[in-house]
Design a protein around this motif. Structure first.
Motif, PDB file in Angstrom:
ATOM      1  N   ALA A 197       7.991 -26.776 -35.381  1.00  0.00           N
ATOM      2  CA  ALA A 197       7.121 -27.107 -34.254  1.00  0.00           C
ATOM      3  C   ALA A 197       7.935 -27.604 -33.062  1.00  0.00           C
ATOM      4  CB  ALA A 197       6.106 -28.164 -34.679  1.00  0.00           C
ATOM      5  N   ARG A 198       8.965 -28.366 -33.355  1.00  0.00           N
ATOM      6  CA  ARG A 198       9.811 -28.884 -32.275  1.00  0.00           C
ATOM      7  C   ARG A 198      10.673 -27.784 -31.660  1.00  0.00           C
ATOM      8  NH1 ARG A 198       9.747 -32.393 -28.243  1.00  0.00           N
ATOM      9  NH2 ARG A 198      11.758 -33.359 -27.791  1.00  0.00           N
ATOM     10  N   LEU A 199      11.274 -26.953 -32.501  1.00  0.00           N
ATOM     11  CA  LEU A 199      12.133 -25.882 -31.993  1.00  0.00           C
ATOM     12  C   LEU A 199      11.346 -24.900 -31.135  1.00  0.00           C
ATOM     13  CD1 LEU A 199      14.457 -25.055 -35.028  1.00  0.00           C
ATOM     14  CD2 LEU A 199      15.070 -26.197 -32.886  1.00  0.00           C
ATOM     15  N   TYR A 200      10.143 -24.583 -31.580  1.00  0.00           N
ATOM     16  CA  TYR A 200       9.274 -23.678 -30.824  1.00  0.00           C
ATOM     17  C   TYR A 200       9.042 -24.227 -29.419  1.00  0.00           C
ATOM     18  CZ  TYR A 200       5.049 -20.818 -29.932  1.00  0.00           C
ATOM     19  OH  TYR A 200       4.107 -19.960 -29.418  1.00  0.00           O
ATOM     20  N   TYR A 201       8.727 -25.504 -29.346  1.00  0.00           N
ATOM     21  CA  TYR A 201       8.460 -26.132 -28.053  1.00  0.00           C
ATOM     22  C   TYR A 201       9.709 -26.151 -27.181  1.00  0.00           C
ATOM     23  CZ  TYR A 201       6.724 -29.465 -24.612  1.00  0.00           C
ATOM     24  OH  TYR A 201       6.328 -30.061 -23.437  1.00  0.00           O
ATOM     25  N   VAL A 202      10.832 -26.541 -27.779  1.00  0.00           N
ATOM     26  CA  VAL A 202      12.081 -26.661 -27.024  1.00  0.00           C
ATOM     27  C   VAL A 202      12.545 -25.299 -26.511  1.00  0.00           C
ATOM     28  CG1 VAL A 202      14.539 -27.218 -27.201  1.00  0.00           C
ATOM     29  CG2 VAL A 202      12.834 -28.773 -28.166  1.00  0.00           C
ATOM     30  N   LEU A 203      12.463 -24.267 -27.337  1.00  0.00           N
ATOM     31  CA  LEU A 203      12.948 -22.943 -26.953  1.00  0.00           C
ATOM     32  C   LEU A 203      12.194 -22.368 -25.763  1.00  0.00           C
ATOM     33  CD1 LEU A 203      13.593 -21.267 -30.436  1.00  0.00           C
ATOM     34  CD2 LEU A 203      15.295 -21.957 -28.740  1.00  0.00           C
ATOM     35  N   PHE A 204      10.909 -22.689 -25.663  1.00  0.00           N
ATOM     36  CA  PHE A 204      10.122 -22.150 -24.569  1.00  0.00           C
ATOM     37  C   PHE A 204       9.996 -23.121 -23.397  1.00  0.00           C
ATOM     38  CE2 PHE A 204       8.598 -19.569 -28.177  1.00  0.00           C
ATOM     39  CZ  PHE A 204       8.884 -18.316 -27.657  1.00  0.00           C
ATOM     40  N   ASP A 205      10.716 -24.226 -23.448  1.00  0.00           N
ATOM     41  CA  ASP A 205      10.809 -25.164 -22.326  1.00  0.00           C
ATOM     42  C   ASP A 205      12.231 -25.718 -22.301  1.00  0.00           C
ATOM     43  OD1 ASP A 205       9.936 -26.661 -20.143  1.00  0.00           O
ATOM     44  OD2 ASP A 205       9.341 -28.354 -21.402  1.00  0.00           O
ATOM     45  N   LEU A 206      13.192 -24.797 -22.251  1.00  0.00           N
ATOM     46  CA  LEU A 206      14.577 -25.120 -22.577  1.00  0.00           C
ATOM     47  C   LEU A 206      15.303 -25.910 -21.494  1.00  0.00           C
ATOM     48  CD1 LEU A 206      16.567 -24.702 -24.860  1.00  0.00           C
ATOM     49  CD2 LEU A 206      17.272 -22.539 -23.807  1.00  0.00           C
ATOM     50  N   GLY A 265      -5.748 -20.472 -22.054  1.00  0.00           N
ATOM     51  CA  GLY A 265      -5.830 -20.099 -20.645  1.00  0.00           C
ATOM     52  C   GLY A 265      -6.421 -21.177 -19.767  1.00  0.00           C
ATOM     53  N   MET A 266      -7.081 -22.171 -20.370  1.00  0.00           N
ATOM     54  CA  MET A 266      -7.696 -23.261 -19.617  1.00  0.00           C
ATOM     55  C   MET A 266      -6.774 -24.466 -19.484  1.00  0.00           C
ATOM     56  SD  MET A 266     -11.435 -23.119 -21.475  1.00  0.00           S
ATOM     57  CE  MET A 266     -12.125 -24.399 -20.426  1.00  0.00           C
ATOM     58  N   ARG A 267      -5.723 -24.506 -20.315  1.00  0.00           N
ATOM     59  CA  ARG A 267      -4.880 -25.696 -20.365  1.00  0.00           C
ATOM     60  C   ARG A 267      -3.891 -25.743 -19.203  1.00  0.00           C
ATOM     61  NH1 ARG A 267      -2.963 -26.737 -26.525  1.00  0.00           N
ATOM     62  NH2 ARG A 267      -1.402 -27.907 -25.346  1.00  0.00           N
ATOM     63  N   THR A 268      -3.436 -26.951 -18.920  1.00  0.00           N
ATOM     64  CA  THR A 268      -2.501 -27.161 -17.809  1.00  0.00           C
ATOM     65  C   THR A 268      -1.081 -27.443 -18.293  1.00  0.00           C
ATOM     66  OG1 THR A 268      -3.001 -29.539 -17.744  1.00  0.00           O
ATOM     67  CG2 THR A 268      -4.343 -28.086 -16.363  1.00  0.00           C
ATOM     68  N   ASP A 269      -0.869 -27.440 -19.596  1.00  0.00           N
ATOM     69  CA  ASP A 269       0.442 -27.807 -20.130  1.00  0.00           C
ATOM     70  C   ASP A 269       1.055 -26.677 -20.964  1.00  0.00           C
ATOM     71  OD1 ASP A 269      -1.390 -27.912 -22.180  1.00  0.00           O
ATOM     72  OD2 ASP A 269      -0.567 -29.719 -23.101  1.00  0.00           O
ATOM     73  N   SER A 270       0.674 -25.445 -20.667  1.00  0.00           N
ATOM     74  CA  SER A 270       1.127 -24.321 -21.468  1.00  0.00           C
ATOM     75  C   SER A 270       2.624 -24.062 -21.304  1.00  0.00           C
ATOM     76  CB  SER A 270       0.364 -23.048 -21.078  1.00  0.00           C
ATOM     77  OG  SER A 270      -1.015 -23.178 -21.340  1.00  0.00           O
ATOM     78  N   LEU A 271       3.211 -23.468 -22.339  1.00  0.00           N
ATOM     79  CA  LEU A 271       4.562 -22.943 -22.273  1.00  0.00           C
ATOM     80  C   LEU A 271       4.468 -21.488 -21.831  1.00  0.00           C
ATOM     81  CD1 LEU A 271       5.862 -24.341 -25.679  1.00  0.00           C
ATOM     82  CD2 LEU A 271       6.311 -25.292 -23.409  1.00  0.00           C
ATOM     83  N   LEU A 308       6.321 -17.575 -21.172  1.00  0.00           N
ATOM     84  CA  LEU A 308       7.408 -16.637 -21.444  1.00  0.00           C
ATOM     85  C   LEU A 308       8.093 -16.253 -20.138  1.00  0.00           C
ATOM     86  CD1 LEU A 308       5.869 -14.213 -24.107  1.00  0.00           C
ATOM     87  CD2 LEU A 308       7.847 -15.703 -24.415  1.00  0.00           C
ATOM     88  N   PHE A 309       7.327 -15.710 -19.222  1.00  0.00           N
ATOM     89  CA  PHE A 309       7.811 -15.385 -17.881  1.00  0.00           C
ATOM     90  C   PHE A 309       6.589 -15.181 -16.996  1.00  0.00           C
ATOM     91  CE2 PHE A 309       7.967 -11.626 -20.614  1.00  0.00           C
ATOM     92  CZ  PHE A 309       7.045 -10.791 -19.998  1.00  0.00           C
ATOM     93  N   GLY A 310       6.752 -15.476 -15.731  1.00  0.00           N
ATOM     94  CA  GLY A 310       5.622 -15.354 -14.815  1.00  0.00           C
ATOM     95  C   GLY A 310       4.451 -16.195 -15.263  1.00  0.00           C
ATOM     96  N   ASN A 311       3.279 -15.568 -15.323  1.00  0.00           N
ATOM     97  CA  ASN A 311       2.065 -16.267 -15.736  1.00  0.00           C
ATOM     98  C   ASN A 311       1.690 -15.979 -17.186  1.00  0.00           C
ATOM     99  OD1 ASN A 311       1.593 -17.480 -13.191  1.00  0.00           O
ATOM    100  ND2 ASN A 311       0.683 -15.578 -12.417  1.00  0.00           N
ATOM    101  N   LEU A 312       2.603 -15.379 -17.938  1.00  0.00           N
ATOM    102  CA  LEU A 312       2.330 -15.052 -19.337  1.00  0.00           C
ATOM    103  C   LEU A 312       2.585 -16.276 -20.211  1.00  0.00           C
ATOM    104  CD1 LEU A 312       1.583 -12.967 -21.483  1.00  0.00           C
ATOM    105  CD2 LEU A 312       4.018 -12.329 -21.597  1.00  0.00           C
ATOM    106  N   ARG A 313       1.522 -16.797 -20.787  1.00  0.00           N
ATOM    107  CA  ARG A 313       1.612 -17.986 -21.631  1.00  0.00           C
ATOM    108  C   ARG A 313       2.018 -17.592 -23.046  1.00  0.00           C
ATOM    109  NH1 ARG A 313      -2.471 -22.155 -19.261  1.00  0.00           N
ATOM    110  NH2 ARG A 313      -3.107 -21.129 -17.336  1.00  0.00           N
ATOM    111  N   VAL A 314       2.925 -18.369 -23.612  1.00  0.00           N
ATOM    112  CA  VAL A 314       3.454 -18.066 -24.939  1.00  0.00           C
ATOM    113  C   VAL A 314       2.333 -18.020 -25.975  1.00  0.00           C
ATOM    114  CG1 VAL A 314       4.994 -18.828 -26.784  1.00  0.00           C
ATOM    115  CG2 VAL A 314       5.685 -19.106 -24.403  1.00  0.00           C
ATOM    116  N   SER A 315       1.508 -19.049 -26.012  1.00  0.00           N
ATOM    117  CA  SER A 315       0.477 -19.133 -27.046  1.00  0.00           C
ATOM    118  C   SER A 315      -0.600 -18.082 -26.875  1.00  0.00           C
ATOM    119  CB  SER A 315      -0.148 -20.536 -27.058  1.00  0.00           C
ATOM    120  OG  SER A 315       0.786 -21.480 -27.548  1.00  0.00           O
TER     121      SER A 315
END
Length: 277
Positions: free
Chosen positions: A64-73, A223-229, A231-238
């Motif tokens: 869970a931690r690595l996932y978060y860190v990798l997408f907010d590096l 899509g409603m959240r303000t704290d998303s991770l 990938l690139f542009g407006n594409l949210r990881v989750s």
């Protein structure tokens, strides 16, 4: 003045214990209890669940931690020691679930257990724990959505204490934690009710139904959240992962039904009523 909940439950020798931790641990304990009783109903050992959790839990936290860190590096490259500062937040449920499933594969292989059956046994408890865990986000005033109005929240007929605590950073916010929590609770109830019906699920389909159910709602809620991770542009990881999981679960059910008709029905020992959930 709006009453705000305190995210600190109590202190032990000066160490603050957060409600988030208490709620998460409670959810895990209940999920383990449910899975252990169902394990006996399907011919597994109650200890199988406990032994698995001893391996899966620490690795899931790392995942869970690595996932978060990798997408907010970027911030962690600037200050690498913060990677280990989980008390400041930054655990992604998808990362934890992926890590737990990987551990499950190796655990069931080592102990000669059908992994699909094991996943079926775990799934209802997991989605319940996820629903409970979102209340930890509520206590931390996190995982919220965009700005809204108090009148909109009152129109949802939710308790006043939730509305009061959705006033975050100078504005009322969408209670996305609540939307996901209620969806998970509904999924938990449906899985339990349908699981008791004979010949509805084949082995693996309780788990795949859980994956499809959760990922469907998570795509829209994310899509409603303000704290998303991102990938690139407006594409949210989750959102991207939710879409993959939802489609993947549907395809897996279809292919297993069509290509593998010999997959056994999910069966429970109806004679042992002490473990009915």
């Amino acid at each position: 003045m709006i009453a705000q909940v305190n995210r600190v439950a109590f202190e032990v020798f000066g160490l603050e214990i957060y409600w988030y931790a208490i709620i998460i641990v409670s959810g895990i304990a209940i999920a383990l209890w449910l899975a252990s009783r169902e394990a006996v109903r399907v011919g597994l050992k109650e200890d199988d669940m406990t032994n698995y959790l001893l391996w899966a839990l620490p690795i899931a936290i790392i995942g869970a931690r690595l996932y978060y860190v990798l997408f907010d590096l970027e911030p962690y490259l600037a200050d690498p020691i913060q990677i280990f500062n989980t008390r400041s937040g930054g655990l992604a449920i998808y990362g934890g679930l992926i890590a737990a499933v990987i551990v499950l594969f190796f655990y069931t292989r080592y102990h000669f257990i059908d992994p699909w059956l094991f996943l079926d046994v775990c799934a209802p408890g997991v989605i319940l724990a996820q629903g409970m865990g979102r209340w930890g986000n509520f206590m931390n005033h996190e995982a919220f959505g965009g700005e809204t109005t108090r009148s909109f929240l009152e129109g949802l007929h939710i308790p006043a204490f939730i509305i009061d605590n959705m006033y975050i950073e100078g504005a009322y916010r969408q209670p996305t934690f609540l939307y996901e929590s209620l969806w998970c609770l509904l999924g938990f109830v449906l899985l339990l009710l349908l699981r008791k019906k004979t010949a509805i699920f084949k082995q693996g389909e309780i788990f795949l139904s859980y994956v499809g159910w959760y990922s469907f709602a998570r795509f829209f809620i994310e899509g409603m959240r303000t704290d998303s991770l991102y990938l690139f542009g407006n594409l949210r990881v989750s959102q991207a992962l939710s879409l993959v999981l939802f489609v993947g679960a549907l395809i897996a059910i279809f292919l297993r039904r069509k290509k593998q008709p010999a997959v056994p029905i999910y069966k429970r020992n109806q004679g042992n009523n002490q473990y009915i959930v």
